[in-house]
Structure formats: C-alpha cells, structure tokens
Design a protein around this motif. Structure first.
Motif, short mmCIF file in Angstrom:
data_model
loop_
_atom_site.label_atom_id
_atom_site.label_comp_id
_atom_site.label_asym_id
_atom_site.label_seq_id
_atom_site.Cartn_x
_atom_site.Cartn_y
_atom_site.Cartn_z
N PRO A 171 43.06 34.16 38.80
CA PRO A 171 41.67 33.89 39.16
C PRO A 171 40.72 34.19 38.00
N VAL A 172 39.63 33.46 37.96
CA VAL A 172 38.61 33.63 36.91
C VAL A 172 37.27 33.94 37.57
N VAL A 173 36.61 34.98 37.07
CA VAL A 173 35.27 35.32 37.50
C VAL A 173 34.37 35.28 36.27
N VAL A 174 33.19 34.70 36.40
CA VAL A 174 32.25 34.60 35.28
C VAL A 174 31.13 35.61 35.47
N VAL A 175 30.91 36.43 34.44
CA VAL A 175 29.79 37.37 34.44
C VAL A 175 28.75 36.87 33.45
N ASP A 176 27.52 36.76 33.90
CA ASP A 176 26.41 36.25 33.09
C ASP A 176 26.74 34.85 32.55
N PRO A 177 26.92 33.88 33.43
CA PRO A 177 27.33 32.54 32.98
C PRO A 177 26.30 31.89 32.06
N ILE A 178 26.80 31.12 31.08
CA ILE A 178 25.87 30.46 30.17
C ILE A 178 25.39 29.13 30.73
N GLY A 179 26.10 28.61 31.72
CA GLY A 179 25.70 27.39 32.40
C GLY A 179 25.93 27.56 33.89
N GLU A 180 25.69 26.53 34.66
CA GLU A 180 25.90 26.60 36.10
C GLU A 180 27.40 26.49 36.38
N PRO A 181 28.04 27.57 36.90
CA PRO A 181 29.49 27.51 37.16
C PRO A 181 29.80 26.46 38.23
N ASP A 182 31.01 25.90 38.17
CA ASP A 182 31.38 24.96 39.23
C ASP A 182 31.55 25.71 40.55
N LEU A 183 31.57 24.98 41.63
CA LEU A 183 31.54 25.60 42.96
C LEU A 183 32.74 26.47 43.24
N ASP A 184 33.86 26.22 42.54
CA ASP A 184 35.08 26.99 42.78
C ASP A 184 35.16 28.25 41.93
N THR A 185 34.21 28.47 41.03
CA THR A 185 34.28 29.61 40.12
C THR A 185 33.30 30.70 40.55
N PRO A 186 33.80 31.86 41.00
CA PRO A 186 32.91 32.95 41.39
C PRO A 186 32.13 33.47 40.17
N SER A 187 30.92 33.93 40.40
CA SER A 187 30.09 34.39 39.28
C SER A 187 29.21 35.55 39.68
N ILE A 188 28.87 36.36 38.66
CA ILE A 188 27.96 37.49 38.81
C ILE A 188 26.85 37.31 37.80
N GLY A 189 25.62 37.38 38.25
CA GLY A 189 24.49 37.25 37.34
C GLY A 189 23.39 38.22 37.70
N ALA A 190 22.23 38.02 37.09
CA ALA A 190 21.06 38.85 37.37
C ALA A 190 19.87 37.93 37.65
N THR A 191 18.82 38.51 38.18
CA THR A 191 17.63 37.72 38.51
C THR A 191 16.80 37.50 37.25
N ASN A 192 17.28 36.61 36.39
CA ASN A 192 16.65 36.39 35.09
C ASN A 192 15.25 35.79 35.21
N TRP A 193 15.07 34.83 36.11
CA TRP A 193 13.74 34.22 36.28
C TRP A 193 12.73 35.28 36.70
#
Length: 351
Positions: A153-175
């Motif tokens: 499995p792959v998890v993206v932390v602080d993605p540089i683009g919009e991850p695809d729907l199957d890729t879990p991701s963790i980000g922050a409220t940048n806006w």
C-alpha cells in the motif's frame, strides 16, 4: 489448474483468481521469470519485464495472504530530498509510530526529483516493505499499479498534486493557513504585502497563495501580481525571490513566506538592504520548524503539524498493510497561527 471463465472479465479470467502460472503462460515465459519480475530482480530483459508487468496490471493481480506474510518489517519513507529540517520533522513523526508497532523505518529519496525514477521502484520491490509513505512526491500511475500488484500500500503525505481516488493521503489546511497568515498582517495595518510561494504547480503552494489572495480580496485590498513570486521552499529561494522586491520606492512593508526556510532567506535580504525586522518589514512564515523560535527576531509563522501528519500517514499505511479498511482515507490536519516577534504594525501606525 485453469481458472473459470467469467464474462465480466475482458479475457474471460475470473477477477482476482489469476495465478503466477497463468501470468507466465499468457506472457510466454517461465514461472521463475514472473517471480523475478514480482520481486524486483534485475536479471530480466526490459521488454520481458514490461510484458509481464502489463499482464499483472491488466488482471489486477495481488499476492496471496501467505505471500504477504513473508514481507519485511520495514515501512519505506520516501522523500524527494532529505536535507532539510522539514524532512527531519516528518521522520520523527513516522519513526515513533513505526517503533510503537515493532517496525523499522527505511528512508529513501529521489535526488530532488518530485517523481522518483525506475531505480527507486526496483529497490522498493526488492526490499518488500509493508508499505510505502511518499512524502511531497508524485508517483506515476504505473508506479502505483506496480506496488499495488505486490500488495504494497502507498500513502501520500503532503501531496504535490491531487492524489487519485485510490491513493490515501494526509495533508494540512494550506488554504486556511495562507488566509490566516495574510489576515494577521492586514490586521496589523499592512496593505502592501508580498507573497513568496513554493513551486507553482505544487498543490500546497497553490493553496497557500490562494489563501493569501482571498484574505486581500476579502479585506478590499488589491492583489498586485508583481508582489507574488514563486520559487522552491528553501532559504536561497526566499532570498532570491524577495530581494528584487526591495528595489524601488514602493516596496512591501510585509511578506508572507511560503515556508519557514524561505522566511530565513527573506531575513537575509532585509538585512542586506539595511531593513530591520519587524520595524521596517514584517515577516511571517509557514511550518513552525524548531529554528523559527531561535532566529532573531523569533519568527511569527503558521504551524503545520508535520510530526502529526507523518504519524497519521504511518498509522494509515500500517492499517492498510494489515488488510484493514481505515476509517478515513483522506485526512487534513489543522494549521494555526503562532505569533512571535517578526511581525508588527507598519511605521506610523499602532494597533
């Protein structure tokens, strides 16, 4: 034994029932050759490897549970580059969760490239980690498919683009962080505020700049495109992008730097121009790295919970590696304003 035909599958093979022997037969190679491809061995001809990989992707083949149990106790943490205080905060958060689960963390980087090369992927396949955590990096669809085929499995932390729907991701409220930073400067009385962003195509950078724009527009202030600059998130970029804005009579009285490291570059540009912080120039950063409280004057910044983001990403990766479905596959952690001594009202105005 051949699998039963299923009309819902494009080639009549029942989804999820294909074996390595079936893949070998379809590719016209031996079972050991398929096994070598699955295990990332280098002694397979490139055209053969690609043919086998294509069949694996087409059938959505994944390893059986008994094969998964033979994987290592490693969690792979992959950065586009490791040489920064920002990366250290991520490592600390991930390492604690891995240790709590009896796992080891292995670090890899893509030598500054936002998308890792083929060599990195082969190394991951050979190491057989339980999971991969991709930090501020962008895996291709083909790379993701190859890892999923091996049930990594792959998890993206602080993605540089919009991850695809199957890729879990963790980000922050940048806006919201960008909005809060700029509002803080506006509330102090600043109207001419510069923005030093990160790479323009990177999701978090765009969100911070969009928050900056929203704060100005909401306050009825004009967004001056000449005051918005893009670079990377490093010290030298902050200096390089901000220094030209100090030329001329109508310089900004405040600047929102897209990272704390960029803010340090802005400090140096201000010093070189004979400006005092915050008397002549207010500066706010983003991240709240440990260095922010030790620079002179201590840096007002937006806290991005990097350790918490890494910890959440590691927990999510471990959950997926165990075959469990997490409660949430997309998580955004809140940012917050940390006021120190680098921001003040512009000269001649008190609040």
């Amino acid at each position: 034994m051949p699998t039963k035909a299923d009309p819902s599958s494009p080639d009549g093979t029942a989804p999820g029932k294909i074996t390595i022997a079936d893949i070998a037969a379809e590719a016209g190679v031996s079972v050991p050759t398929v096994s070598k491809v699955m295990n990332g061995r280098a002694d397979v001809a490139p055209h053969t490897r690609e043919r086998v990989e294509a069949i694996i992707r087409r059938h959505g083949y994944q390893r059986r549970a008994d094969e998964r149990s033979r994987r290592s106790n490693l969690v792979e943490l992959m950065f586009h580059e490791l040489e920064s205080a920002w990366a250290l905060e991520i490592i600390r958060g991930a390492e604690q969760v891995a240790a709590d689960n009896g796992l080891a963390l292995v670090l890899s980087e893509s030598q500054g490239r936002l998308t890792p090369g083929h060599g990195w992927l082969e190394g991951v396949i050979a190491r057989k980690p339980l999971a991969v955590i991709s930090v501020f990096s962008d895996l291709t669809g083909q790379q993701l498919a190859k890892l999923r085929a091996r049930d990594i499995p792959v998890v993206v932390v602080d993605p540089i683009g919009e991850p695809d729907l199957d890729t879990p991701s963790i980000g922050a409220t940048n806006w919201n962080g960008g909005l809060t930073a700029t509002r803080h400067l506006i509330e102090l009385g600043h109207t001419r505020i510069a923005m030093i962003g990160g790479p323009e195509r990177v999701l978090c950078s765009r969100a911070r700049v969009d928050g900056y724009r929203a704060a100005l527009e909401t306050a009825g202030l004009q967004v001056d495109p000449d005051l918005i600059r893009y670079g990377d998130f490093h010290v030298a970029s902050g200096h390089r992008q901000f220094a030209p804005l100090l030329d001329g009579p109508n310089r900004p009285t405040a600047v929102f730097a897209g990272s704390d490291l960029q803010a340090l570059g802005v400090y140096e540009a201000a010093r070189a121009a004979g400006l005092r912080v915050p008397e002549d120039l207010s500066i706010i950063g983003f991240d709240d790295l440990p260095v922010a409280q030790w620079v002179g004057p201590p840096l007002t910044t937006i806290r991005q919970p990097l350790q918490d983001m890494a910890a959440a990403g590691t927990r999510l990766a471990i959950t997926l590696a165990r075959g469990e479905e997490p409660e949430h596959r997309r998580i955004e952690l809140a940012t917050s304003l940390v006021v120190r001594q680098s921001t003040a009202p512009p000269r001649g105005r008190a609040v």
